[in-house]
Design a protein around this motif. Structure first.
Motif, PDB file in Angstrom:
ATOM      1  N   GLY A   6       0.797  -1.223   0.000  1.00 17.63           N
ATOM      2  CA  GLY A   6       0.000   0.000   0.000  1.00 17.63           C
ATOM      3  C   GLY A   6       0.828   1.270   0.000  1.00 17.63           C
ATOM      4  O   GLY A   6       0.330   2.326  -0.329  1.00 17.63           O
ATOM      5  N   LEU A   7       2.074   1.160   0.345  1.00 22.54           N
ATOM      6  CA  LEU A   7       2.916   2.345   0.514  1.00 22.54           C
ATOM      7  C   LEU A   7       3.138   3.021  -0.815  1.00 22.54           C
ATOM      8  O   LEU A   7       3.448   2.371  -1.785  1.00 22.54           O
ATOM      9  CB  LEU A   7       4.234   1.898   1.143  1.00 22.54           C
ATOM     10  CG  LEU A   7       5.506   2.678   0.947  1.00 22.54           C
ATOM     11  CD1 LEU A   7       5.918   3.253   2.278  1.00 22.54           C
ATOM     12  CD2 LEU A   7       6.579   1.781   0.452  1.00 22.54           C
ATOM     13  N   CYS A   8       2.956   4.323  -0.841  1.00 27.44           N
ATOM     14  CA  CYS A   8       3.209   5.100  -2.052  1.00 27.44           C
ATOM     15  C   CYS A   8       2.484   4.494  -3.248  1.00 27.44           C
ATOM     16  O   CYS A   8       3.077   4.347  -4.296  1.00 27.44           O
ATOM     17  CB  CYS A   8       4.679   5.127  -2.427  1.00 27.44           C
ATOM     18  SG  CYS A   8       5.791   5.181  -1.077  1.00 27.44           S
ATOM     19  N   ALA A   9       1.280   4.113  -3.102  1.00 29.31           N
ATOM     20  CA  ALA A   9       0.567   3.342  -4.128  1.00 29.31           C
ATOM     21  C   ALA A   9       0.836   3.822  -5.551  1.00 29.31           C
ATOM     22  O   ALA A   9       1.965   3.845  -5.969  1.00 29.31           O
ATOM     23  CB  ALA A   9      -0.917   3.376  -3.825  1.00 29.31           C
ATOM     24  N   GLY A 410       4.621  12.951   1.096  1.00 32.74           N
ATOM     25  CA  GLY A 410       4.284  11.937   0.099  1.00 32.74           C
ATOM     26  C   GLY A 410       2.874  12.086  -0.450  1.00 32.74           C
ATOM     27  O   GLY A 410       1.973  12.531   0.258  1.00 32.74           O
ATOM     28  N   HIS A 411       2.742  11.747  -1.747  1.00 29.06           N
ATOM     29  CA  HIS A 411       1.443  11.748  -2.449  1.00 29.06           C
ATOM     30  C   HIS A 411       0.898  13.171  -2.577  1.00 29.06           C
ATOM     31  O   HIS A 411       1.639  14.122  -2.463  1.00 29.06           O
ATOM     32  CB  HIS A 411       0.460  10.790  -1.767  1.00 29.06           C
ATOM     33  CG  HIS A 411       1.072   9.435  -1.524  1.00 29.06           C
ATOM     34  ND1 HIS A 411       1.164   8.470  -2.495  1.00 29.06           N
ATOM     35  CD2 HIS A 411       1.680   8.909  -0.429  1.00 29.06           C
ATOM     36  CE1 HIS A 411       1.784   7.397  -1.997  1.00 29.06           C
ATOM     37  NE2 HIS A 411       2.116   7.650  -0.746  1.00 29.06           N
ATOM     38  N   GLY A 412      -0.415  13.303  -2.816  1.00 29.43           N
ATOM     39  CA  GLY A 412      -1.016  14.622  -3.003  1.00 29.43           C
ATOM     40  C   GLY A 412      -1.872  14.675  -4.249  1.00 29.43           C
ATOM     41  O   GLY A 412      -1.694  13.887  -5.173  1.00 29.43           O
ATOM     42  N   LYS A 425      -6.853  10.069   4.611  1.00 30.62           N
ATOM     43  CA  LYS A 425      -5.953   9.899   3.474  1.00 30.62           C
ATOM     44  C   LYS A 425      -4.516  10.178   3.884  1.00 30.62           C
ATOM     45  O   LYS A 425      -4.226  11.192   4.531  1.00 30.62           O
ATOM     46  CB  LYS A 425      -6.370  10.840   2.340  1.00 30.62           C
ATOM     47  CG  LYS A 425      -7.727  10.465   1.765  1.00 30.62           C
ATOM     48  CD  LYS A 425      -8.230  11.486   0.761  1.00 30.62           C
ATOM     49  CE  LYS A 425      -9.573  11.002   0.204  1.00 30.62           C
ATOM     50  NZ  LYS A 425     -10.194  12.020  -0.660  1.00 30.62           N
ATOM     51  N   GLU A 426      -3.651   9.296   3.446  1.00 29.67           N
ATOM     52  CA  GLU A 426      -2.231   9.426   3.776  1.00 29.67           C
ATOM     53  C   GLU A 426      -1.680  10.777   3.351  1.00 29.67           C
ATOM     54  O   GLU A 426      -0.901  11.397   4.079  1.00 29.67           O
ATOM     55  CB  GLU A 426      -1.429   8.294   3.095  1.00 29.67           C
ATOM     56  CG  GLU A 426       0.026   8.293   3.496  1.00 29.67           C
ATOM     57  CD  GLU A 426       0.928   7.533   2.538  1.00 29.67           C
ATOM     58  OE1 GLU A 426       0.431   6.650   1.814  1.00 29.67           O
ATOM     59  OE2 GLU A 426       2.134   7.840   2.524  1.00 29.67           O
ATOM     60  N   LYS A 427      -2.088  11.264   2.171  1.00 26.64           N
ATOM     61  CA  LYS A 427      -1.520  12.524   1.661  1.00 26.64           C
ATOM     62  C   LYS A 427      -1.737  13.667   2.647  1.00 26.64           C
ATOM     63  O   LYS A 427      -0.879  14.532   2.801  1.00 26.64           O
ATOM     64  CB  LYS A 427      -2.131  12.867   0.299  1.00 26.64           C
ATOM     65  CG  LYS A 427      -3.629  13.125   0.330  1.00 26.64           C
ATOM     66  CD  LYS A 427      -4.161  13.584  -1.026  1.00 26.64           C
ATOM     67  CE  LYS A 427      -5.663  13.884  -0.907  1.00 26.64           C
ATOM     68  NZ  LYS A 427      -6.219  14.396  -2.159  1.00 26.64           N
ATOM     69  N   VAL A 478       8.349  12.229   3.909  1.00 24.36           N
ATOM     70  CA  VAL A 478       7.459  11.731   4.963  1.00 24.36           C
ATOM     71  C   VAL A 478       6.268  11.018   4.339  1.00 24.36           C
ATOM     72  O   VAL A 478       5.552  11.592   3.512  1.00 24.36           O
ATOM     73  CB  VAL A 478       6.984  12.896   5.864  1.00 24.36           C
ATOM     74  CG1 VAL A 478       5.969  12.398   6.894  1.00 24.36           C
ATOM     75  CG2 VAL A 478       8.172  13.551   6.553  1.00 24.36           C
ATOM     76  N   HIS A 479       6.092   9.780   4.728  1.00 25.27           N
ATOM     77  CA  HIS A 479       4.945   8.972   4.281  1.00 25.27           C
ATOM     78  C   HIS A 479       4.314   8.292   5.491  1.00 25.27           C
ATOM     79  O   HIS A 479       4.787   8.403   6.624  1.00 25.27           O
ATOM     80  CB  HIS A 479       5.414   7.894   3.291  1.00 25.27           C
ATOM     81  CG  HIS A 479       5.650   8.407   1.908  1.00 25.27           C
ATOM     82  ND1 HIS A 479       4.888   8.009   0.827  1.00 25.27           N
ATOM     83  CD2 HIS A 479       6.562   9.280   1.427  1.00 25.27           C
ATOM     84  CE1 HIS A 479       5.324   8.625  -0.255  1.00 25.27           C
ATOM     85  NE2 HIS A 479       6.345   9.397   0.071  1.00 25.27           N
ATOM     86  N   SER A 480       3.215   7.563   5.223  1.00 20.24           N
ATOM     87  CA  SER A 480       2.590   6.717   6.235  1.00 20.24           C
ATOM     88  C   SER A 480       2.347   5.365   5.573  1.00 20.24           C
ATOM     89  O   SER A 480       1.900   5.304   4.429  1.00 20.24           O
ATOM     90  CB  SER A 480       1.276   7.323   6.722  1.00 20.24           C
ATOM     91  OG  SER A 480       1.497   8.667   7.124  1.00 20.24           O
ATOM     92  N   ASN A 481       2.616   4.305   6.290  1.00 22.12           N
ATOM     93  CA  ASN A 481       2.739   2.985   5.692  1.00 22.12           C
ATOM     94  C   ASN A 481       1.396   2.268   5.578  1.00 22.12           C
ATOM     95  O   ASN A 481       0.397   2.679   6.165  1.00 22.12           O
ATOM     96  CB  ASN A 481       3.686   2.161   6.566  1.00 22.12           C
ATOM     97  CG  ASN A 481       4.627   1.321   5.764  1.00 22.12           C
ATOM     98  OD1 ASN A 481       4.294   0.909   4.656  1.00 22.12           O
ATOM     99  ND2 ASN A 481       5.790   1.043   6.310  1.00 22.12           N
TER     100      ASN A 481
HETATM  101 ZN   LIG Z   1       3.101   6.715   0.876  1.00 20.09          ZN
END
Ligand SMILES: [Zn+2]
Length: 584
Positions: A6-9, A410-412, A425-427, A478-481
């Motif tokens: 799922g990380l950085c899909a 990360g993401h956005g 949402k992780e972003k 910075v991300h969330s796993n």
């Molecule tokens: Zn991520």
């Protein structure tokens, strides 16, 4: 690895307008993502949420609901259809329901002996191959057991023992070494199966064969943004293990193709692979890359130190680092030493010494010894045909207020990243932590810039370019796993930090140790990581995966802005610890 799925899909980005806030629904189902899911896994995870205070049940069995309203569970699946009904209820009764279906497919079975056929599964070659003399090509098919199978009506494929084929009968395989006289030119590979009664069935493989022995090596020239050499044909979500990123315009010797990957001959015993769309192939007969090495320069200007080596051709290269003493090694492929002097000026500040060794035929190794323990970055490029290794100096004062730090949320935009059980949402969580980091670092006097401002979609390449162009001394992503969809979501949680290059391990470890003080459990400090923002050697960089969106307990922490601020404070402490550990 599954647990990183799922990380950085997806990093596909398009501009999306931010949705207006809407009242929270009584029930949201995050995983499975579809009403009908097909899997071969015996398990699948549930990620869902309701309004805090409501109860949740799955097929009548109550689920643990976290104070955020999120739940997570691992569902066991029978072969065939598995129907689920997820229900949310409050004191007045059921308020919402959601039904979903998961179909667990049977594992692959042997082709029945009472039919005569070749299956579409397990056919090889599966991709178009360009082959060179001495290459091995594997022919394989799955067909009726106990028959005679041939390719090209002539080469017989033995049936391999079921014990060698995951218990399957009817797997036929033959490995042919190319003599270079096959004269295949995009030839299809037709398999024929014949039973004892003389009946036959046929099928053609998806891949074709071309014998290019007479044309190899073909010359190719790299193009595009950050063309990269991969060690092999292995693939993962992040695109396979990378040997090196190259400048555009580097010339390569191509000796094969597998699908959309070209094989690059680096030296007599070293090869790599590169995506075909990163190479302009030259007409057959173009000489392959080769150069004698010429004179060297070792010098400094007002900002950087340099090692330059005169070459006659833009050759491919890779690099690695060693410690105690600190050294950067750059291997140049296709180069043969003819360097008879290495002029070292006295104006270098970081480079203590530079020399070379002809490691083997076609591998010329440049070694640069640094004055400091910590590598603060280097990049490799060409100025004309001169190889230029530019080495960044350690800052004169190891204080945050003397540094420029690039922060990457990360993401956005349309790329949400991982989704928690509450629908978070992780972003958004990444950006919230990054904004805390920005303010904390600025309070310490650091100059900070962000690779994305607000909820915008920014591609990986653009993030790297902006971090480097902004003159950053450090890059923190910075991300969330999140775990994969077939793993137990409650079993995996905690913080992790990632680096790719050995020289930046110390930074990722310092931040890891510091963030653990928030009480987050250890997930790990991960090296050799194939993440785009860990790929530059140019500046120290680190990826922080704060905690797991897929774990409701971790998600609850990530939703708490005070906790995100604590994570940011600990990241800043980690950077300071790392600076303190650098020698003067
Ligand atoms: Zn991520």
């Amino acid at each position: 690895m599954t647990r990183f799925t799922g990380l950085c899909a997806a990093l596909l980005c398009a501009v999306a307008l931010r949705a207006q806030p809407v009242p929270r629904p009584a029930l949201i189902l995050v995983v499975p993502e579809e009403d009908t899911t097909i899997t071969t896994s015996p398990t699948y995870r549930l990620s869902a949420g309701t309004i805090p205070g409501n109860a949740l049940s799955l097929n009548g069995r109550s689920l643990k609901v976290y104070p955020t309203g999120a739940t997570a569970a691992l569902m066991n699946l029978e072969i065939g259809e598995n129907r689920f009904l997820l229900s949310a209820s409050n004191a007045a009764g059921t308020v919402a329901e959601k039904a979903f279906l998961i179909i667990r497919q049977k594992p692959m079975e042997s082709t029945p002996a009472d039919t005569l056929r070749i299956e579409g599964e397990l056919l090889e070659p599966a991709r178009d191959l360009w082959l060179n003399r001495g290459d091995m090509v594997t022919f394989q098919c799955k067909a009726t057991p106990g028959c005679r199978v041939t390719v090209f009506d002539s080469i017989a494929l033995p049936e391999i023992a079921a014990g060698e084929a995951n218990g399957l009968r009817g797997i036929y395989r033959y490995c042919l070494t190319l003599r270079g006289t096959e004269r295949w030119n995009g030839d299809s590979v037709r398999f024929t199966v014949k039973n004892s009664a003389g009946s036959t069935a046929m099928r053609t493989a998806y891949g074709t064969l071309s014998d290019k022995s007479a044309q190899f090596p073909l010359a190719g020239v790299t193009r595009g943004d950050r063309p990269s050499l991969n060690y092999g044909l292995g693939e993962d979500r992040l695109g396979g293990a990378k040997l090196s990123f190259l400048a555009p315009g580097v010339r390569l010797a191509i000796t094969g193709k597998n699908g959309n990957q070209l094989r690059v001959a680096l030296a007599e015993n070293q090869e790599a692979w590169i995506q075909q769309n990163q190479v302009d192939l030259q007409p057959a007969g173009t000489p392959p890359p080769f150069s004698l090495t010429g004179s060297w320069g070792v010098y400094g200007d007002d900002k950087f130190d340099y090692v330059t080596v005169a070459l006659d051709d833009k050759l491919p290269y890779s690099s690695f680092q060693e410690f105690s003493p600190t050294r950067i090694h750059v291997d140049v492929y296709g180069a043969v030493s003819n360097s008879n002097w290495i002029t070292q000026q006295l104006n270098t500040k970081e480079i203590a010494n530079a020399w070379y060794r002809q490691v083997e035929k076609g591998v010329f190794r440049i070694t640069i010894e640094l004055r400091h323990k910590q590598v603060w970055g280097y990049d490799i490029s060409y100025k004309g045909k001169m190889l230029v290794i530019r080495v960044r100096r350690q800052p004169e004062r190891l204080k945050l207020k003397m540094l420029t730090i690039a922060l990457d949320a990360g993401h956005g935009g349309s790329n949400d990243g991982a989704i928690g059980g509450t629908g978070a949402k992780e972003k958004d969580i990444n950006l919230a932590t990054v904004m805390h980091l920005k303010h904390l670092l600025e309070d310490e006097g650091a100059r900070v810039f962000l690779t994305r401002q607000g909820d915008s979609a920014v591609g990986m390449y653009d993030r790297i370019v902006s971090a480097l162009a902004g003159g950053a001394d450090l890059l923190i992503s910075v991300h969330s796993n999140s775990i994969g969809n077939t793993t137990d979501p409650e079993a995996i949680h905690g913080v992790s930090t990632y680096y790719r290059h050995q020289c930046y391990r110390s930074l990722s470890q310092a931040i890891y140790h510091s963030v653990l003080k928030t009480g987050l459990v250890q997930f790990g400090n991960v090296g050799g990581f194939n993440f785009a923002l860990n790929s530059p050697t140019d500046i120290p960089n680190v990826l922080v995966e704060q905690a797991f969106m897929s774990h409701p307990g971790d998600e609850m922490l990530l939703l708490n802005d005070d906790f995100r601020k604590k994570i940011a404070e600990r990241i800043v402490d980690g950077v300071e610890d790392w600076l303190d550990g650098c020698d003067d």
